[in-house]
Design a protein around this motif. Structure first.
Motif, PDB file in Angstrom:
ATOM      1  N   LEU A  26       0.841  -1.197   0.000  1.00  0.00           N
ATOM      2  CA  LEU A  26       0.000   0.000   0.000  1.00  0.00           C
ATOM      3  C   LEU A  26       0.877   1.248   0.000  1.00  0.00           C
ATOM      4  CD1 LEU A  26      -3.015   1.100   0.622  1.00  0.00           C
ATOM      5  CD2 LEU A  26      -2.096   1.408   2.893  1.00  0.00           C
ATOM      6  N   LEU A  27       1.892   1.264   0.863  1.00  0.00           N
ATOM      7  CA  LEU A  27       2.742   2.456   0.968  1.00  0.00           C
ATOM      8  C   LEU A  27       3.531   2.667  -0.311  1.00  0.00           C
ATOM      9  CD1 LEU A  27       3.995   2.281   4.652  1.00  0.00           C
ATOM     10  CD2 LEU A  27       2.395   3.891   3.611  1.00  0.00           C
ATOM     11  N   VAL A  28       4.076   1.567  -0.879  1.00  0.00           N
ATOM     12  CA  VAL A  28       4.858   1.678  -2.107  1.00  0.00           C
ATOM     13  C   VAL A  28       4.004   2.269  -3.223  1.00  0.00           C
ATOM     14  CG1 VAL A  28       5.952   0.364  -3.945  1.00  0.00           C
ATOM     15  CG2 VAL A  28       6.518  -0.128  -1.574  1.00  0.00           C
ATOM     16  N   ARG A  29       2.794   1.701  -3.380  1.00  0.00           N
ATOM     17  CA  ARG A  29       1.942   2.179  -4.479  1.00  0.00           C
ATOM     18  C   ARG A  29       1.450   3.587  -4.227  1.00  0.00           C
ATOM     19  NH1 ARG A  29      -1.151  -3.328  -6.426  1.00  0.00           N
ATOM     20  NH2 ARG A  29       0.687  -4.619  -6.220  1.00  0.00           N
ATOM     21  N   LEU A  30       1.147   3.894  -2.959  1.00  0.00           N
ATOM     22  CA  LEU A  30       0.698   5.247  -2.627  1.00  0.00           C
ATOM     23  C   LEU A  30       1.770   6.265  -2.995  1.00  0.00           C
ATOM     24  CD1 LEU A  30      -1.931   6.167  -1.321  1.00  0.00           C
ATOM     25  CD2 LEU A  30      -0.743   6.307   0.854  1.00  0.00           C
ATOM     26  N   SER A  31       3.042   5.951  -2.693  1.00  0.00           N
ATOM     27  CA  SER A  31       4.086   6.934  -3.005  1.00  0.00           C
ATOM     28  C   SER A  31       4.318   7.018  -4.514  1.00  0.00           C
ATOM     29  CB  SER A  31       5.381   6.606  -2.262  1.00  0.00           C
ATOM     30  OG  SER A  31       5.610   5.239  -2.248  1.00  0.00           O
ATOM     31  N   LEU A  32       4.216   5.877  -5.212  1.00  0.00           N
ATOM     32  CA  LEU A  32       4.379   5.907  -6.674  1.00  0.00           C
ATOM     33  C   LEU A  32       3.309   6.787  -7.326  1.00  0.00           C
ATOM     34  CD1 LEU A  32       5.335   2.282  -7.739  1.00  0.00           C
ATOM     35  CD2 LEU A  32       6.661   4.370  -8.008  1.00  0.00           C
ATOM     36  N   PHE A  33       2.056   6.591  -6.910  1.00  0.00           N
ATOM     37  CA  PHE A  33       0.990   7.384  -7.511  1.00  0.00           C
ATOM     38  C   PHE A  33       1.112   8.853  -7.111  1.00  0.00           C
ATOM     39  CE2 PHE A  33      -1.376   3.253  -7.882  1.00  0.00           C
ATOM     40  CZ  PHE A  33      -1.413   3.273  -9.258  1.00  0.00           C
ATOM     41  N   SER A  34       1.651   9.136  -5.915  1.00  0.00           N
ATOM     42  CA  SER A  34       1.827  10.535  -5.508  1.00  0.00           C
ATOM     43  C   SER A  34       2.868  11.214  -6.397  1.00  0.00           C
ATOM     44  CB  SER A  34       2.274  10.613  -4.052  1.00  0.00           C
ATOM     45  OG  SER A  34       1.343   9.963  -3.237  1.00  0.00           O
ATOM     46  N   PRO A  59      -7.855  12.608  -3.452  1.00  0.00           N
ATOM     47  CA  PRO A  59      -8.822  11.557  -3.798  1.00  0.00           C
ATOM     48  C   PRO A  59      -8.376  10.715  -4.988  1.00  0.00           C
ATOM     49  CG  PRO A  59      -9.916  13.676  -3.639  1.00  0.00           C
ATOM     50  CD  PRO A  59      -8.470  13.935  -3.488  1.00  0.00           C
ATOM     51  N   ALA A  60      -7.745  11.352  -5.993  1.00  0.00           N
ATOM     52  CA  ALA A  60      -7.333  10.606  -7.181  1.00  0.00           C
ATOM     53  C   ALA A  60      -6.265   9.586  -6.843  1.00  0.00           C
ATOM     54  CB  ALA A  60      -6.820  11.579  -8.247  1.00  0.00           C
ATOM     55  N   VAL A  61      -5.261   9.996  -6.053  1.00  0.00           N
ATOM     56  CA  VAL A  61      -4.186   9.083  -5.684  1.00  0.00           C
ATOM     57  C   VAL A  61      -4.735   7.941  -4.832  1.00  0.00           C
ATOM     58  CG1 VAL A  61      -2.111   8.916  -4.255  1.00  0.00           C
ATOM     59  CG2 VAL A  61      -2.310  10.732  -5.926  1.00  0.00           C
ATOM     60  N   SER A  62      -5.638   8.269  -3.898  1.00  0.00           N
ATOM     61  CA  SER A  62      -6.216   7.217  -3.057  1.00  0.00           C
ATOM     62  C   SER A  62      -6.999   6.225  -3.891  1.00  0.00           C
ATOM     63  CB  SER A  62      -7.143   7.827  -2.008  1.00  0.00           C
ATOM     64  OG  SER A  62      -6.539   8.916  -1.387  1.00  0.00           O
ATOM     65  N   ALA A  63      -7.801   6.750  -4.832  1.00  0.00           N
ATOM     66  CA  ALA A  63      -8.614   5.852  -5.661  1.00  0.00           C
ATOM     67  C   ALA A  63      -7.717   4.973  -6.529  1.00  0.00           C
ATOM     68  CB  ALA A  63      -9.557   6.677  -6.535  1.00  0.00           C
ATOM     69  N   ALA A  64      -6.628   5.551  -7.075  1.00  0.00           N
ATOM     70  CA  ALA A  64      -5.724   4.770  -7.926  1.00  0.00           C
ATOM     71  C   ALA A  64      -5.077   3.660  -7.117  1.00  0.00           C
ATOM     72  CB  ALA A  64      -4.657   5.682  -8.532  1.00  0.00           C
ATOM     73  N   THR A  65      -4.639   3.970  -5.883  1.00  0.00           N
ATOM     74  CA  THR A  65      -4.028   2.954  -5.039  1.00  0.00           C
ATOM     75  C   THR A  65      -5.021   1.842  -4.727  1.00  0.00           C
ATOM     76  OG1 THR A  65      -2.833   4.772  -4.025  1.00  0.00           O
ATOM     77  CG2 THR A  65      -2.666   2.637  -2.958  1.00  0.00           C
ATOM     78  N   PHE A  66      -6.254   2.255  -4.398  1.00  0.00           N
ATOM     79  CA  PHE A  66      -7.279   1.264  -4.075  1.00  0.00           C
ATOM     80  C   PHE A  66      -7.538   0.345  -5.273  1.00  0.00           C
ATOM     81  CE2 PHE A  66     -11.824   0.081  -3.966  1.00  0.00           C
ATOM     82  CZ  PHE A  66     -11.786  -0.700  -2.818  1.00  0.00           C
ATOM     83  N   CYS A  67      -7.690   0.939  -6.466  1.00  0.00           N
ATOM     84  CA  CYS A  67      -7.964   0.131  -7.658  1.00  0.00           C
ATOM     85  C   CYS A  67      -6.800  -0.794  -7.961  1.00  0.00           C
ATOM     86  CB  CYS A  67      -8.218   1.034  -8.862  1.00  0.00           C
ATOM     87  SG  CYS A  67      -9.792   1.843  -8.799  1.00  0.00           S
ATOM     88  N   SER A  68      -5.565  -0.305  -7.826  1.00  0.00           N
ATOM     89  CA  SER A  68      -4.429  -1.154  -8.173  1.00  0.00           C
ATOM     90  C   SER A  68      -4.336  -2.328  -7.203  1.00  0.00           C
ATOM     91  CB  SER A  68      -3.143  -0.338  -8.196  1.00  0.00           C
ATOM     92  OG  SER A  68      -2.470  -0.431  -6.981  1.00  0.00           O
ATOM     93  N   LEU A  69      -4.665  -2.104  -5.918  1.00  0.00           N
ATOM     94  CA  LEU A  69      -4.645  -3.234  -4.973  1.00  0.00           C
ATOM     95  C   LEU A  69      -5.805  -4.185  -5.225  1.00  0.00           C
ATOM     96  CD1 LEU A  69      -3.619  -1.533  -1.630  1.00  0.00           C
ATOM     97  CD2 LEU A  69      -2.344  -3.238  -2.893  1.00  0.00           C
ATOM     98  N   LEU A  70      -6.909  -3.613  -5.730  1.00  0.00           N
ATOM     99  CA  LEU A  70      -8.093  -4.436  -5.989  1.00  0.00           C
ATOM    100  C   LEU A  70      -7.861  -5.353  -7.182  1.00  0.00           C
ATOM    101  CD1 LEU A  70     -11.030  -4.642  -4.895  1.00  0.00           C
ATOM    102  CD2 LEU A  70     -11.692  -3.145  -6.760  1.00  0.00           C
TER     103      LEU A  70
END
Lengths: 100, 87, 175
Positions: free
Chosen positions: C19-27, C46-57
């Motif tokens: 989660l942290l890795v992807r969150l920082s990448l999208f940021s 919101p965009a970064v959070s949604a992208a992280t959520f979708c990528s983990l999903l």
């Protein structure tokens, strides 16, 4: 700065022949597979030169990063769509043209 | 100097127009699919050059969207238009 | 948003790490797209959070480990080859005699994981004289623009470089 600007302009102008030859290949080559060769490879090198030229002239790091991102995205998009179109054609039993 | 960017963009536009001849003539549906790739790559280059020449940064974002849509168009074509019989 | 993940069905330190890795990448991606203006984060967060959520999903698995040195060595190799690919096709398109002799070639892949194979298949289309036309059961069907080109050895070289990018080795292979 003027040197980088000039170098960038040269890169942009170098890119144009690749786009033109991609189009010429698209018009001259005999079948779908060879046309894909022309379009995918020549146009991507052309775009690479244009992006390189614009990146050399950019004033902010942000613009350079965005240009590289666009180039990478186009690279992925065009190689993936090249594969998909060729695969669809092959599965439709479209025979590749061969030299008689 | 900025006229050169527009001139380069014009050359690319002519290349796209010439490529459209192939897409209109076919002969297969896949040849029309080459249009998506042509617009994907040439269109992005034209937009980037215009964004520099006209000093209009928004066009870079449009180029980004173009690149994304070109990929999606090819996937949709392969799966829907042509994939139906072989799946 | 992170609270949502900690109460998901398998809360684990591994998932939190991803989660942290992807969150920082999208940021970082957002910074590139929108610039460093602080106000852009009104939409960016919101965009970064949604992208992280979708990528983990959609891609919860950890992608294959990538060797940093391998990536550094792969980029110039790939840029060089794809440049010559463009020059090669330009020569064939512009020459009045149109020196092409197309044909299909099969290539047996020895890369073990799917992401590595996908990278190989995509890179083949940008190499001089080859596009990948089909990929089924470890076998790539390659369309070559000139049957006299050394297709097998070029693709094998590329496969070895892709393997090095992921920090593994592939077998010597056979023609």
């Amino acid at each position: 700065m003027a040197f980088l600007h000039g170098l960038g302009m040269v890169c942009i102008l170098l890119g144009i022949p690749f786009f033109v030859s991609g189009t010429i290949g698209l018009l001259r080559f005999p079948d779908i597979y060879t046309r894909l060769h022309a379009l995918t490879k020549a146009d991507n090198v052309g775009l690479g030169f244009v992006v390189l030229g614009l990146a050399l002239q950019a004033e902010e790091w942000n613009t350079v990063a965005r240009l590289l991102l666009i180039w990478l995205l186009v690279l992925i998009a065009s190689s993936a769509s090249c594969h998909l179109v060729a695969r669809a054609a092959l599965r439709r039993k479209i025979q590749p043209w061969t030299r008689p | 100097m900025s006229g050169l960017y527009s001139l380069a963009a014009l050359c690319l536009l002519l290349a796209v127009l010439a490529g459209l001849v192939r897409i209109l003539r076919g002969p297969t549906e896949a040849d029309s699919m080459l249009a998506a790739q042509l617009f994907g790559t040439c269109g992005v280059a034209i937009l980037l050059l215009l964004s520099k020449g006209l000093d209009w940064v928004v066009l870079q974002d449009i180029a980004l969207v173009f690149a994304l849509l070109a990929a999606l168009a090819a996937v949709a074509f392969a799966l829907r238009t042509w994939g139906g019989t072989e799946r | 948003m992170p609270g949502k993940f900690s109460c998901s069905s398998f809360p684990s330190p591994i998932l939190l790490g991803r989660l942290l890795v992807r969150l920082s990448l999208f940021s970082v991606l957002w910074c590139v797209l929108a610039g460093l203006d602080g106000r852009s984060w009104i939409i960016g967060l919101p965009a970064v959070s949604a992208a992280t959520f979708c990528s983990l999903l959609f891609a919860p698995q950890q992608p294959c480990p990538v060797s940093f040195l391998g990536v550094l060595r792969f980029i110039p190799f790939f840029v060089n080859l794809s440049f010559w690919g463009g020059c090669d096709v330009m020569r064939r398109a512009l020459s009045p005699a149109m020196p092409i002799n197309p044909g299909l070639v099969r290539y047996q892949v020895s890369l073990p994981e799917v992401p590595q194979q996908v990278l190989l298949v995509n890179c083949i289309s940008l190499l001089p004289g080859t596009i990948s036309a089909d990929f089924t059961d470890q076998c790539i069907t390659i369309h070559t623009i000139d049957r006299d080109m050394p297709v097998w050895s070029t693709v094998h070289l590329l496969e070895r470089r892709v393997a090095a990018l992921f920090g593994i080795r592939v077998a010597g292979g056979r023609p």
